[in-house]
Design an enzyme around this catalytic site. Structure first.
Site, short mmCIF file in Angstrom:
data_model
loop_
_atom_site.label_atom_id
_atom_site.label_comp_id
_atom_site.label_asym_id
_atom_site.label_seq_id
_atom_site.Cartn_x
_atom_site.Cartn_y
_atom_site.Cartn_z
N ASP A 201 41.83 36.44 41.04
CA ASP A 201 40.64 35.94 41.71
C ASP A 201 39.47 36.73 41.12
O ASP A 201 39.66 37.80 40.53
CB ASP A 201 40.77 36.16 43.21
CG ASP A 201 39.52 35.78 43.96
OD1 ASP A 201 39.00 34.67 43.73
OD2 ASP A 201 39.03 36.61 44.75
N ASP B 52 35.67 37.40 42.55
CA ASP B 52 34.93 38.28 43.45
C ASP B 52 35.88 39.10 44.33
O ASP B 52 36.71 38.53 45.05
CB ASP B 52 34.02 37.45 44.36
CG ASP B 52 33.02 36.60 43.60
OD1 ASP B 52 31.83 36.86 43.72
OD2 ASP B 52 33.45 35.67 42.89
N ASP C 154 42.18 38.78 46.93
CA ASP C 154 41.76 39.58 48.09
C ASP C 154 41.49 38.71 49.32
O ASP C 154 40.81 39.14 50.25
CB ASP C 154 40.50 40.39 47.74
CG ASP C 154 39.25 39.52 47.63
OD1 ASP C 154 39.34 38.41 47.05
OD2 ASP C 154 38.18 39.93 48.11
#
Length: 219
Positions: free
Chosen positions: A11, A13, A170
């Site tokens: 991922d 960000d 995250d």
């Protein structure tokens, strides 16, 4: 990890790069423009993975259907696009992790819900565009994460078998997307997590606290 992965997908960000400083800067600049005081950085930081909608929600208390939302949302995105990589950096230790993957011939890529309008110039500014095997954004697929389409496309472009690849994220949707694609999943606690206590409930194959822990796991 018991075997060398066919690819490692990240991922963007909160996992690969720390974009929070530019989100914080843009939101507080927009608040200042509207004569509002700055919000604490940590208050903003934990919502960055949820994008511009979350910024307008926490910055101005507005949801999509409410008057004034669209103007603020557009103003935030325009401000962010104009300075997408002013303070954004790779997380500490991430460059070494990527170089380790590259040295071992393991392709790595990015699968994000961030539109290509922002993601492409961002990874170019950080010098990652020539290094990553693939960048998949919502613009490239019909379904966003947690649907597996973007992860499967990334594996295809990286020449990797999904069941032998790893996805690192995250957010719960990252882990769900990875599972839906048949990949191994790693959740990172250092990212932008609104409710840290829920990470262990995401059913990731592994959970790590730091980039250093992630690097060790991927060795």
């Amino acid at each position: 990890m018991t075997r060398q992965p066919s690819a490692v997908l990240f991922d963007l960000d909160g996992t690969l790069i720390d974009t929070a400083p530019d989100f914080i800067r843009c939101l507080n600049e927009l608040r200042a423009f509207h004569s509002l005081e700055a919000l604490p950085p940590e208050f903003i930081r934990r919502s960055v993975s949820n994008g511009a909608r979350a910024m307008i929600r926490i910055g101005f208390g507005l949801e999509q259907h409410q008057p004034g939302y669209l103007e603020l949302h557009t103003a935030f995105l325009d401000r962010y696009e104009a300075g997408v990589a002013v303070e954004t950096t790779l997380f500490e230790g991430m460059d070494e992790l990527l170089r380790s993957l590259e040295a071992r011939g393991i392709p790595w890529g990015i699968v994000t819900n961030k539109p290509v309008r922002f993601a492409a110039p961002l990874i170019q500014a950080l010098g990652l565009d020539k290094r990553c095997a693939t960048l998949i954004c919502p613009d490239h697929v019909a379904e966003r994460k947690p649907h597996p389409e973007s992860l499967l496309l990334a594996c295809q472009r990286a020449g990797a078998e999904p069941e032998k690849a790893v996805y690192v994220g995250d957010h719960e949707r990252d882990i769900e997307a990875g599972r839906n694609a048949g990949m191994r999943t790693i959740a990172v606690r250092y990212g932008y997590i609104e409710e840290p206590e829920t990470v262990d409930l995401w059913n990731a194959d592994q959970v790590v606290n730091t980039v250093s822990d992630l690097a060790k796991l991927l060795q």
